[in-house]
Design an enzyme around this catalytic site. Structure first.
Site, PDB file in Angstrom:
ATOM      1  N   ASN A  10       1.032  -0.918  -0.033  1.00  0.00           N
ATOM      2  CA  ASN A  10       0.121  -0.014  -0.119  1.00  0.00           C
ATOM      3  C   ASN A  10       0.948   1.314  -0.270  1.00  0.00           C
ATOM      4  O   ASN A  10       1.676   1.550   0.813  1.00  0.00           O
ATOM      5  CB  ASN A  10      -0.816  -0.125   1.300  1.00  0.00           C
ATOM      6  CG  ASN A  10      -1.789   1.237   1.385  1.00  0.00           C
ATOM      7  OD1 ASN A  10      -1.780   1.944   0.627  1.00  0.00           O
ATOM      8  ND2 ASN A  10      -2.449   1.424   2.455  1.00  0.00           N
ATOM      9  N   LYS A  12       0.084   4.345  -0.158  1.00  0.00           N
ATOM     10  CA  LYS A  12      -0.761   5.461   0.314  1.00  0.00           C
ATOM     11  C   LYS A  12      -0.307   6.443  -0.536  1.00  0.00           C
ATOM     12  O   LYS A  12      -0.511   6.440  -1.677  1.00  0.00           O
ATOM     13  CB  LYS A  12      -0.100   5.649   1.781  1.00  0.00           C
ATOM     14  CG  LYS A  12      -0.077   4.323   2.737  1.00  0.00           C
ATOM     15  CD  LYS A  12      -0.093   4.377   4.152  1.00  0.00           C
ATOM     16  CE  LYS A  12      -0.140   3.269   4.890  1.00  0.00           C
ATOM     17  NZ  LYS A  12      -0.178   3.070   6.151  1.00  0.00           N
ATOM     18  N   HIS A  96      -9.334   0.975   4.938  1.00  0.00           N
ATOM     19  CA  HIS A  96      -8.338   1.061   5.496  1.00  0.00           C
ATOM     20  C   HIS A  96      -8.453   2.016   6.895  1.00  0.00           C
ATOM     21  O   HIS A  96      -9.221   3.109   6.695  1.00  0.00           O
ATOM     22  CB  HIS A  96      -7.251   1.935   4.629  1.00  0.00           C
ATOM     23  CG  HIS A  96      -5.768   1.969   5.208  1.00  0.00           C
ATOM     24  ND1 HIS A  96      -5.434   2.726   5.908  1.00  0.00           N
ATOM     25  CD2 HIS A  96      -4.817   0.872   5.203  1.00  0.00           C
ATOM     26  CE1 HIS A  96      -4.390   2.464   6.521  1.00  0.00           C
ATOM     27  NE2 HIS A  96      -3.691   1.439   5.965  1.00  0.00           N
ATOM     28  N   GLU A  98      -6.826   4.317   7.861  1.00  0.00           N
ATOM     29  CA  GLU A  98      -6.708   5.915   7.768  1.00  0.00           C
ATOM     30  C   GLU A  98      -8.169   6.662   7.155  1.00  0.00           C
ATOM     31  O   GLU A  98      -8.346   7.716   7.769  1.00  0.00           O
ATOM     32  CB  GLU A  98      -5.462   6.087   6.813  1.00  0.00           C
ATOM     33  CG  GLU A  98      -4.252   6.074   7.613  1.00  0.00           C
ATOM     34  CD  GLU A  98      -3.011   5.488   6.618  1.00  0.00           C
ATOM     35  OE1 GLU A  98      -2.979   5.204   5.535  1.00  0.00           O
ATOM     36  OE2 GLU A  98      -2.203   4.837   7.301  1.00  0.00           O
ATOM     37  N   GLU A 166      -5.099  -4.919  10.574  1.00  0.00           N
ATOM     38  CA  GLU A 166      -4.192  -3.972  10.618  1.00  0.00           C
ATOM     39  C   GLU A 166      -4.342  -3.159  11.926  1.00  0.00           C
ATOM     40  O   GLU A 166      -5.146  -2.305  12.006  1.00  0.00           O
ATOM     41  CB  GLU A 166      -4.173  -2.905   9.503  1.00  0.00           C
ATOM     42  CG  GLU A 166      -3.905  -3.507   8.216  1.00  0.00           C
ATOM     43  CD  GLU A 166      -3.339  -2.542   7.192  1.00  0.00           C
ATOM     44  OE1 GLU A 166      -2.175  -2.934   6.490  1.00  0.00           O
ATOM     45  OE2 GLU A 166      -4.044  -1.638   7.006  1.00  0.00           O
ATOM     46  N   GLY A 172       2.476   2.660  10.609  1.00  0.00           N
ATOM     47  CA  GLY A 172       3.209   3.510  10.625  1.00  0.00           C
ATOM     48  C   GLY A 172       3.986   3.936  11.969  1.00  0.00           C
ATOM     49  O   GLY A 172       4.708   4.972  11.811  1.00  0.00           O
ATOM     50  N   SER A 212       3.633  -2.097  10.372  1.00  0.00           N
ATOM     51  CA  SER A 212       5.035  -1.832  10.600  1.00  0.00           C
ATOM     52  C   SER A 212       5.680  -3.308   9.983  1.00  0.00           C
ATOM     53  O   SER A 212       6.717  -3.498  10.864  1.00  0.00           O
ATOM     54  CB  SER A 212       5.254  -1.476  11.853  1.00  0.00           C
ATOM     55  OG  SER A 212       4.962  -0.169  12.249  1.00  0.00           O
TER      56      SER A 212
HETATM   57  O1  13P Z   1      -1.361   0.680   6.863  1.00  0.00           O
HETATM   58  C1  13P Z   1      -0.530  -0.238   6.558  1.00  0.00           C
HETATM   59  C2  13P Z   1      -0.819  -0.872   5.005  1.00  0.00           C
HETATM   60  O2  13P Z   1      -1.999  -0.612   4.671  1.00  0.00           O
HETATM   61  C3  13P Z   1       0.884  -0.412   7.319  1.00  0.00           C
HETATM   62  O3  13P Z   1       1.630   0.737   7.104  1.00  0.00           O
HETATM   63  P1  13P Z   1       3.342   0.665   7.651  1.00  0.00           P
HETATM   64  O4  13P Z   1       3.545  -0.802   7.040  1.00  0.00           O
HETATM   65  O5  13P Z   1       3.741   1.819   6.941  1.00  0.00           O
HETATM   66  O6  13P Z   1       2.990   0.411   9.071  1.00  0.00           O
END
Ligand code: 13P
Length: 254
Positions: A10, A12, A96, A98, A166, A172, A212
């Site tokens: 992803n 993002k 997601h 976010e 997740e 992140g 992560s």
């Molecule tokens: O949100 C994520 C994948 O969709 C995970 O993000 P990170 O791997 O940067 O923690």
């Protein structure tokens, strides 16, 4: 076991066209296990989807990071499932954290999106996961079950669904869930599917972990019985994504 290891990247809201071309070149040159062993899907921002789709190796697939909840029309700024289908984009990430947190997407709204996208012929990576407060309050499984139920209430055919667990506190942050923590939730989630959907859906639906994941922790996480792959954020923009794809080998030798 019938569940093929799945590694999603992803990206993002990151990247310039030049950076995207570099990442695609790196992926195209990589030696990775065959498609029989691992399914690889990368998810660039919408504007780069055609570029990635037209230049990426044919054994890797692309995903959009979101799509609109119903048929397109007067919804300024949205991209419809039909448009993704029209461009031959096979996958979409929905729900997601976010988007749930920042754009206030509710469980029901995400469930509606998943159902609509599937009905248009897209494959869906549906994301679920608890916040740190929810984990500390002991409600991880309640939260994840409610998010999954909103999908289960609207979907009857799960063959094109991958669930991404997740935990929000691991996204992140560099604070990865321990292999035991990931396995515990994946196992509970699979039991939830067995009880509330069907034994067959529970046995065949891939539940992947995100939060992560990196080149150093992927093998141990991927070695857990109910971890069927990853959804990778930050590390999917780096060459170490290739090491994460190779973690699929842990299942082959298991
Ligand atoms: O949100 C994520 C994948 O969709 C995970 O993000 P990170 O791997 O940067 O923690």
């Amino acid at each position: 076991m019938a569940r093929k290891f799945f590694v999603g990247g992803n990206w993002k809201c990151n990247g310039t066209a030049e950076e995207v071309k570099k990442i695609v070149n790196t992926l195209n040159e990589a030696q990775v296990p065959s498609q029989d062993v691992v399914e690889v899907v990368v998810s660039p921002p919408y504007v780069f989807l055609p570029l990635v789709k037209s230049t990426l190796r044919s054994d890797f697939y692309v995903a959009a990071q979101n799509c609109w909840v119903k048929k397109g029309g007067a919804y300024t700024g949205e991209v419809s499932a039909e448009m993704l289908v029209n461009l031959d984009i096979p996958w979409v990430i929905l729900g997601h954290s976010e988007r749930r947190a920042i754009l206030k997407e509710s469980n029901e709204f995400v469930g509606d999106k998943v159902a609509y996208a599937l009905a248009q012929g897209l494959k869906v990576i549906a994301c679920v996961g608890e916040t740190l407060e929810e984990r500390e309050a002991g409600s991880t499984m309640d939260v994840v079950a409610a998010q999954t139920k909103a999908i289960a209430d609207r979907v009857s055919n799960w063959s094109n669904v991958v669930i991404a667990y997740e935990p929000v506190w691991a996204i992140g942050t560099g604070k990865v869930a321990s292999p035991a923590q990931a396995q515990e939730v994946h196992d509970e989630l699979r039991k939830w599917l067995a009880k509330n959907v069907s034994a067959d859906v529970a046995a065949t639906t891939r539940i992947i972990y995100g939060g992560s994941v990196n080149g150093g922790n992927c093998k141990e996480l991927g070695g857990q019985a109910d971890v069927d792959g990853f959804l990778v954020g930050g590390a999917s923009l780096k060459p170490e994504f290739i090491d994460i794809i190779k973690a699929a080998e842990v299942k082959k030798s298991a």
